[in-house]
Design a protein around this motif. Sequence first.
Motif, mmCIF file in Angstrom:
data_model
loop_
_atom_site.group_PDB
_atom_site.id
_atom_site.type_symbol
_atom_site.label_atom_id
_atom_site.label_comp_id
_atom_site.label_asym_id
_atom_site.label_seq_id
_atom_site.Cartn_x
_atom_site.Cartn_y
_atom_site.Cartn_z
ATOM 1 N N THR A 76 -77.288 103.281 37.314
ATOM 2 C CA THR A 76 -76.254 104.318 37.217
ATOM 3 C C THR A 76 -76.520 105.494 38.156
ATOM 4 O O THR A 76 -75.629 105.885 38.927
ATOM 5 C CB THR A 76 -76.116 104.795 35.766
ATOM 6 O OG1 THR A 76 -75.810 103.671 34.927
ATOM 7 C CG2 THR A 76 -75.005 105.821 35.635
ATOM 8 N N HIS B 293 -71.402 106.630 28.887
ATOM 9 C CA HIS B 293 -70.689 105.392 28.572
ATOM 10 C C HIS B 293 -71.639 104.217 28.391
ATOM 11 O O HIS B 293 -71.403 103.333 27.551
ATOM 12 C CB HIS B 293 -69.698 105.075 29.693
ATOM 13 C CG HIS B 293 -68.947 103.804 29.490
ATOM 14 N ND1 HIS B 293 -69.159 102.675 30.247
ATOM 15 C CD2 HIS B 293 -67.992 103.467 28.578
ATOM 16 C CE1 HIS B 293 -68.366 101.705 29.824
ATOM 17 N NE2 HIS B 293 -67.648 102.150 28.818
ATOM 18 N N THR B 294 -72.729 104.201 29.136
ATOM 19 C CA THR B 294 -73.652 103.067 29.073
ATOM 20 C C THR B 294 -74.520 103.099 27.826
ATOM 21 O O THR B 294 -74.735 102.058 27.186
ATOM 22 C CB THR B 294 -74.544 103.049 30.330
ATOM 23 O OG1 THR B 294 -73.708 102.978 31.489
ATOM 24 C CG2 THR B 294 -75.479 101.850 30.308
ATOM 25 N N TYR B 295 -75.013 104.279 27.436
ATOM 26 C CA TYR B 295 -76.026 104.364 26.380
ATOM 27 C C TYR B 295 -75.528 105.003 25.095
ATOM 28 O O TYR B 295 -76.294 105.119 24.134
ATOM 29 C CB TYR B 295 -77.240 105.131 26.904
ATOM 30 C CG TYR B 295 -77.856 104.462 28.114
ATOM 31 C CD1 TYR B 295 -78.472 103.233 28.010
ATOM 32 C CD2 TYR B 295 -77.772 105.051 29.375
ATOM 33 C CE1 TYR B 295 -79.006 102.602 29.115
ATOM 34 C CE2 TYR B 295 -78.312 104.425 30.496
ATOM 35 C CZ TYR B 295 -78.930 103.204 30.354
ATOM 36 O OH TYR B 295 -79.453 102.567 31.452
ATOM 37 N N PRO C 194 -69.299 98.115 25.431
ATOM 38 C CA PRO C 194 -70.200 98.486 26.542
ATOM 39 C C PRO C 194 -71.513 97.718 26.554
ATOM 40 O O PRO C 194 -72.110 97.536 27.627
ATOM 41 C CB PRO C 194 -70.437 99.986 26.306
ATOM 42 C CG PRO C 194 -69.250 100.445 25.540
ATOM 43 C CD PRO C 194 -68.880 99.293 24.668
ATOM 44 N N VAL D 120 -74.558 96.438 33.187
ATOM 45 C CA VAL D 120 -74.617 97.821 33.656
ATOM 46 C C VAL D 120 -74.064 97.936 35.073
ATOM 47 O O VAL D 120 -73.384 98.914 35.420
ATOM 48 C CB VAL D 120 -76.067 98.343 33.597
ATOM 49 C CG1 VAL D 120 -76.141 99.775 34.120
ATOM 50 C CG2 VAL D 120 -76.607 98.270 32.183
ATOM 51 N N LYS E 129 -70.216 97.890 34.852
ATOM 52 C CA LYS E 129 -69.706 99.160 34.325
ATOM 53 C C LYS E 129 -69.826 100.272 35.365
ATOM 54 O O LYS E 129 -68.908 101.094 35.522
ATOM 55 C CB LYS E 129 -70.487 99.544 33.067
ATOM 56 C CG LYS E 129 -70.162 98.699 31.858
ATOM 57 C CD LYS E 129 -70.891 99.170 30.630
ATOM 58 C CE LYS E 129 -72.381 98.885 30.743
ATOM 59 N NZ LYS E 129 -73.089 99.171 29.463
ATOM 60 N N THR E 130 -70.937 100.303 36.066
ATOM 61 C CA THR E 130 -71.150 101.368 37.039
ATOM 62 C C THR E 130 -70.186 101.252 38.209
ATOM 63 O O THR E 130 -69.645 102.262 38.693
ATOM 64 C CB THR E 130 -72.599 101.339 37.539
ATOM 65 O OG1 THR E 130 -73.487 101.389 36.410
ATOM 66 C CG2 THR E 130 -72.880 102.521 38.427
ATOM 67 N N ALA F 171 -83.005 105.012 33.416
ATOM 68 C CA ALA F 171 -81.883 104.333 34.075
ATOM 69 C C ALA F 171 -82.068 104.356 35.585
ATOM 70 O O ALA F 171 -82.488 105.362 36.160
ATOM 71 C CB ALA F 171 -80.568 105.002 33.689
#
Length: 300
Positions: free
Chosen positions: A244, A179-181, A131, A136, A139-140, A241
């Motif tokens: 997201t 999932h991102t952090y 990840p 970002v 992923k988003t 953020a």
Amino acid sequence: MALDTLTPETPEIKPRPAEARPPKGRKSMWLLLLPMLVVFAAGFALPLLNVARFSLDRFDAAQGGQVPAWSMEQFLAVFSNELYRELIFRTFGLALATTLISIVLCYPLALAVTRGPRRLRGILMAVVMTPLMVSVVVKTFGWSVLLSGDGILQQALNATGLDIRLLFTPVGVTIGLVHTYMPFMALSLIAALAAIDRRTEEAATSLGSPPFKVFLKVTLPQTVNGLAAGSVLTFVTSMSALVTPQLLGGGRVSTIVTAIYDQATSGQNWPLASALGVVLLIITFIMLSLQALAVRRATN
């Protein structure tokens, strides 16, 4: 023959005079830190002071927008307006939920990385690091496809009869934030678990303690520093953020950061955007102080 005649004389060790001790090199240290201090001042401190100054200005559309002043009008608007208070609590709640879920998911993952088979460790570390290697935005957008009405996750929920919408809801935003952090939490716990002396756990097991009690009484206290560091990193990055919540929230799940973006771009209200940014920074400082206090109490 006397015993003291067989014992060699121990030479007296005299302390070195203060004048003969090597210098500590403080000047050299400051010279080495000087480039970093310049970058820090130019790239962070000065812009932050500029934002703080903007937060004291007034906004008047009739006079062209931002009006220089020394006023607390924007901060009063933030704390007196129910909308902005709701944004603060929502942002705090999303960041807190992201942190707690990351703790629950990352402790077993970190234990598997540090205690599992060697072949499995490499695969799990790839899962942790992947990840961080993907943008970002990418992923988003990927999660927006998975969480949409035609996505796999939404269809699986519909098949079970659960009427839960994922996209454009706080649930979907939380999934994307986790999932991102989550890797920040995982890496902190992996480093903390790798530094533990395994003999303490083996001693507790040999004395008859069950695995859960060994974890609760022996492993967990020794990973407090890593847990605190990972929690702060996950919480702060989740609060700040933008992508997201903007994409997975679809304008229905607003946070402080999305409000700052909207006020600075669409509304051109820089004083209000700056005031919201200062409030977010104050909340971050409070969380860092609480983290330092909690670690100090836990380690004493």
